[in-house]
Design a protein around this motif. Sequence first.
Motif, PDB file in Angstrom:
ATOM      1  N   THR A  14       0.821  -1.401   0.003  1.00 38.79           N
ATOM      2  CA  THR A  14       0.072   0.151   0.033  1.00 38.79           C
ATOM      3  C   THR A  14       0.691   1.178  -0.032  1.00 38.79           C
ATOM      4  O   THR A  14       1.820   1.362   0.601  1.00 38.79           O
ATOM      5  CB  THR A  14      -0.760   0.001   1.158  1.00 38.79           C
ATOM      6  N   LEU A  15       0.458   2.062  -0.913  1.00 41.72           N
ATOM      7  CA  LEU A  15       1.272   3.481  -1.210  1.00 41.72           C
ATOM      8  C   LEU A  15       0.762   4.643  -0.055  1.00 41.72           C
ATOM      9  O   LEU A  15      -0.502   4.823   0.121  1.00 41.72           O
ATOM     10  CB  LEU A  15       1.233   3.965  -2.547  1.00 41.72           C
ATOM     11  N   ASP A  16       1.631   5.290   0.417  1.00 39.94           N
ATOM     12  CA  ASP A  16       1.474   6.588   1.165  1.00 39.94           C
ATOM     13  C   ASP A  16       1.838   7.777   0.121  1.00 39.94           C
ATOM     14  O   ASP A  16       3.143   8.083  -0.145  1.00 39.94           O
ATOM     15  CB  ASP A  16       2.188   6.560   2.462  1.00 39.94           C
ATOM     16  N   GLU A  17       0.947   8.550  -0.387  1.00 39.39           N
ATOM     17  CA  GLU A  17       0.936   9.372  -1.477  1.00 39.39           C
ATOM     18  C   GLU A  17       1.633  10.581  -0.854  1.00 39.39           C
ATOM     19  O   GLU A  17       2.824  11.049  -1.660  1.00 39.39           O
ATOM     20  CB  GLU A  17      -0.598   9.728  -1.871  1.00 39.39           C
ATOM     21  N   SER A  18       1.679  11.041   0.213  1.00 38.97           N
ATOM     22  CA  SER A  18       2.434  12.110   0.888  1.00 38.97           C
ATOM     23  C   SER A  18       3.763  11.733   0.858  1.00 38.97           C
ATOM     24  O   SER A  18       4.634  12.629   0.563  1.00 38.97           O
ATOM     25  CB  SER A  18       1.816  12.688   2.213  1.00 38.97           C
ATOM     26  N   THR A  19       4.377  10.751   1.034  1.00 44.60           N
ATOM     27  CA  THR A  19       5.593  10.042   1.388  1.00 44.60           C
ATOM     28  C   THR A  19       6.214   9.850   0.011  1.00 44.60           C
ATOM     29  O   THR A  19       7.488  10.364  -0.465  1.00 44.60           O
ATOM     30  CB  THR A  19       5.868   8.906   2.154  1.00 44.60           C
ATOM     31  N   ILE A  20       5.378   9.522  -1.132  1.00 42.19           N
ATOM     32  CA  ILE A  20       6.237   9.138  -2.428  1.00 42.19           C
ATOM     33  C   ILE A  20       6.364  10.651  -3.172  1.00 42.19           C
ATOM     34  O   ILE A  20       7.154  10.842  -3.450  1.00 42.19           O
ATOM     35  CB  ILE A  20       5.000   8.326  -3.175  1.00 42.19           C
ATOM     36  N   THR A  21       5.298  11.500  -3.055  1.00 38.93           N
ATOM     37  CA  THR A  21       5.112  12.735  -3.883  1.00 38.93           C
ATOM     38  C   THR A  21       6.451  13.597  -3.342  1.00 38.93           C
ATOM     39  O   THR A  21       6.876  14.386  -4.162  1.00 38.93           O
ATOM     40  CB  THR A  21       3.958  13.375  -3.865  1.00 38.93           C
ATOM     41  N   GLY A  22       6.904  13.445  -2.220  1.00 40.76           N
ATOM     42  CA  GLY A  22       8.231  14.316  -1.952  1.00 40.76           C
ATOM     43  C   GLY A  22       9.510  13.701  -1.961  1.00 40.76           C
ATOM     44  O   GLY A  22      10.667  14.231  -1.622  1.00 40.76           O
ATOM     45  N   ASN A  23       9.443  12.417  -2.470  1.00 37.59           N
ATOM     46  CA  ASN A  23      10.607  11.522  -2.595  1.00 37.59           C
ATOM     47  C   ASN A  23      11.623  11.933  -3.705  1.00 37.59           C
ATOM     48  O   ASN A  23      10.943  11.878  -4.871  1.00 37.59           O
ATOM     49  CB  ASN A  23      10.310   9.994  -2.503  1.00 37.59           C
ATOM     50  N   ARG A  24      12.792  12.101  -3.533  1.00 38.95           N
ATOM     51  CA  ARG A  24      13.859  12.458  -4.388  1.00 38.95           C
ATOM     52  C   ARG A  24      13.844  11.663  -5.452  1.00 38.95           C
ATOM     53  O   ARG A  24      13.938  11.828  -6.827  1.00 38.95           O
ATOM     54  CB  ARG A  24      15.246  13.091  -3.988  1.00 38.95           C
ATOM     55  N   LEU A  25      14.071  10.252  -5.271  1.00 37.81           N
ATOM     56  CA  LEU A  25      14.219   9.424  -6.332  1.00 37.81           C
ATOM     57  C   LEU A  25      12.659   9.205  -7.258  1.00 37.81           C
ATOM     58  O   LEU A  25      13.017   8.995  -8.401  1.00 37.81           O
ATOM     59  CB  LEU A  25      14.455   7.794  -5.772  1.00 37.81           C
ATOM     60  N   TYR A  26      11.520   9.482  -6.656  1.00 33.29           N
ATOM     61  CA  TYR A  26      10.449   9.362  -7.435  1.00 33.29           C
ATOM     62  C   TYR A  26      10.360  10.611  -8.346  1.00 33.29           C
ATOM     63  O   TYR A  26      10.011  10.403  -9.404  1.00 33.29           O
ATOM     64  CB  TYR A  26       9.184   9.601  -6.405  1.00 33.29           C
TER      65      TYR A  26
ATOM     66  N   ALA B  23      11.064  12.996 -13.822  1.00 36.87           N
ATOM     67  CA  ALA B  23      11.874  13.888 -14.767  1.00 36.87           C
ATOM     68  C   ALA B  23      12.448  12.914 -15.948  1.00 36.87           C
ATOM     69  O   ALA B  23      12.531  13.603 -16.974  1.00 36.87           O
ATOM     70  CB  ALA B  23      13.045  14.507 -13.762  1.00 36.87           C
ATOM     71  N   ALA B  24      12.980  11.884 -15.353  1.00 29.70           N
ATOM     72  CA  ALA B  24      13.686  10.978 -16.556  1.00 29.70           C
ATOM     73  C   ALA B  24      12.435  10.613 -17.750  1.00 29.70           C
ATOM     74  O   ALA B  24      12.816  10.287 -18.790  1.00 29.70           O
ATOM     75  CB  ALA B  24      14.179  10.004 -15.948  1.00 29.70           C
TER      76      ALA B  24
ATOM     77  N   HIS C 147      22.463  -1.060  -6.072  1.00 29.23           N
ATOM     78  CA  HIS C 147      22.403  -2.183  -7.192  1.00 29.23           C
ATOM     79  C   HIS C 147      20.775  -2.290  -7.730  1.00 29.23           C
ATOM     80  O   HIS C 147      20.627  -2.478  -9.057  1.00 29.23           O
ATOM     81  CB  HIS C 147      23.049  -3.549  -6.711  1.00 29.23           C
ATOM     82  N   LEU C 148      20.135  -2.110  -6.864  1.00 32.82           N
ATOM     83  CA  LEU C 148      18.767  -2.112  -7.188  1.00 32.82           C
ATOM     84  C   LEU C 148      18.414  -0.860  -7.822  1.00 32.82           C
ATOM     85  O   LEU C 148      17.618  -0.691  -8.772  1.00 32.82           O
ATOM     86  CB  LEU C 148      17.690  -2.356  -6.057  1.00 32.82           C
ATOM     87  N   LYS C 149      18.600   0.369  -7.358  1.00 36.26           N
ATOM     88  CA  LYS C 149      18.409   1.475  -8.073  1.00 36.26           C
ATOM     89  C   LYS C 149      19.195   1.547  -9.509  1.00 36.26           C
ATOM     90  O   LYS C 149      18.530   2.053 -10.479  1.00 36.26           O
ATOM     91  CB  LYS C 149      19.257   2.595  -7.110  1.00 36.26           C
ATOM     92  N   GLN C 150      20.365   1.017  -9.402  1.00 39.55           N
ATOM     93  CA  GLN C 150      20.944   0.739 -10.863  1.00 39.55           C
ATOM     94  C   GLN C 150      19.992  -0.081 -11.748  1.00 39.55           C
ATOM     95  O   GLN C 150      19.830   0.399 -12.909  1.00 39.55           O
ATOM     96  CB  GLN C 150      22.287   0.067 -10.625  1.00 39.55           C
TER      97      GLN C 150
ATOM     98  N   THR D 160      10.293  -0.706  -2.208  1.00 38.96           N
ATOM     99  CA  THR D 160       9.819   0.574  -1.712  1.00 38.96           C
ATOM    100  C   THR D 160      11.054   1.672  -2.043  1.00 38.96           C
ATOM    101  O   THR D 160      12.057   1.156  -2.380  1.00 38.96           O
ATOM    102  CB  THR D 160       9.669   0.772  -0.322  1.00 38.96           C
ATOM    103  N   LEU D 161      10.658   2.939  -2.140  1.00 40.82           N
ATOM    104  CA  LEU D 161      11.549   3.920  -2.538  1.00 40.82           C
ATOM    105  C   LEU D 161      12.817   3.760  -1.422  1.00 40.82           C
ATOM    106  O   LEU D 161      14.084   4.147  -1.779  1.00 40.82           O
ATOM    107  CB  LEU D 161      11.183   5.242  -2.590  1.00 40.82           C
ATOM    108  N   GLU D 162      12.479   3.658  -0.300  1.00 43.91           N
ATOM    109  CA  GLU D 162      13.344   3.781   0.949  1.00 43.91           C
ATOM    110  C   GLU D 162      14.377   2.581   0.459  1.00 43.91           C
ATOM    111  O   GLU D 162      15.570   2.792   0.670  1.00 43.91           O
ATOM    112  CB  GLU D 162      12.511   3.723   2.069  1.00 43.91           C
ATOM    113  N   ALA D 163      13.961   1.598   0.146  1.00 40.03           N
ATOM    114  CA  ALA D 163      14.790   0.225  -0.166  1.00 40.03           C
ATOM    115  C   ALA D 163      15.569   0.430  -1.153  1.00 40.03           C
ATOM    116  O   ALA D 163      16.904   0.278  -1.290  1.00 40.03           O
ATOM    117  CB  ALA D 163      13.984  -0.910  -0.109  1.00 40.03           C
ATOM    118  N   LEU D 164      15.027   1.127  -2.294  1.00 40.76           N
ATOM    119  CA  LEU D 164      15.927   1.428  -3.656  1.00 40.76           C
ATOM    120  C   LEU D 164      16.943   2.408  -3.153  1.00 40.76           C
ATOM    121  O   LEU D 164      18.148   2.311  -3.618  1.00 40.76           O
ATOM    122  CB  LEU D 164      15.111   2.224  -4.490  1.00 40.76           C
ATOM    123  N   ALA D 165      16.587   3.401  -2.375  1.00 42.40           N
ATOM    124  CA  ALA D 165      17.695   4.437  -2.061  1.00 42.40           C
ATOM    125  C   ALA D 165      18.931   3.919  -1.102  1.00 42.40           C
ATOM    126  O   ALA D 165      20.024   4.013  -1.279  1.00 42.40           O
ATOM    127  CB  ALA D 165      16.994   5.411  -1.172  1.00 42.40           C
TER     128      ALA D 165
END
Length: 113
Positions: free
Chosen positions: A34-46, A51-52, A102-105, A93-98
């Motif tokens: 389940t996603l928390d929109e407020s956490t996602i929309t402010g995340n730099r990776l997101y 942008a990409a 290697h997952l972010k790559q 999750t975005l936190e796990a990717l950060a």
Amino acid sequence: MIQQAAFDKLTAMGIELYQLREQQSNEAANSYLTLDESTITGNRLYLDVLAALSLNQTEVTISPNTIDLGLFCWHFHDENSVKLEQQNLQTPTLEALAEQPHLKQQLWQLLTN
């Protein structure tokens, strides 16, 4: 699949579009986090991913377990893997990717190919 903004413009002009979306099995849909929109929309990776893909936040739809990016849907799961299958991007999750370069790559390689 087209972006929501383009769909809205075409609909306003009286052009009807029909989009066929592949049905996901209930098992796959239940495995997404389940996603928390407020956490996602402010995340730099997101924001970097948007942008990409030349998207802004108004062109993206966030539902309880899916981020609809127009070309594909992004889901988060508990596995330590990044995969793109049938227009469904599945990542930790975005936190796990950060925390795991290697997952972010892997994510960036999928998005640029």
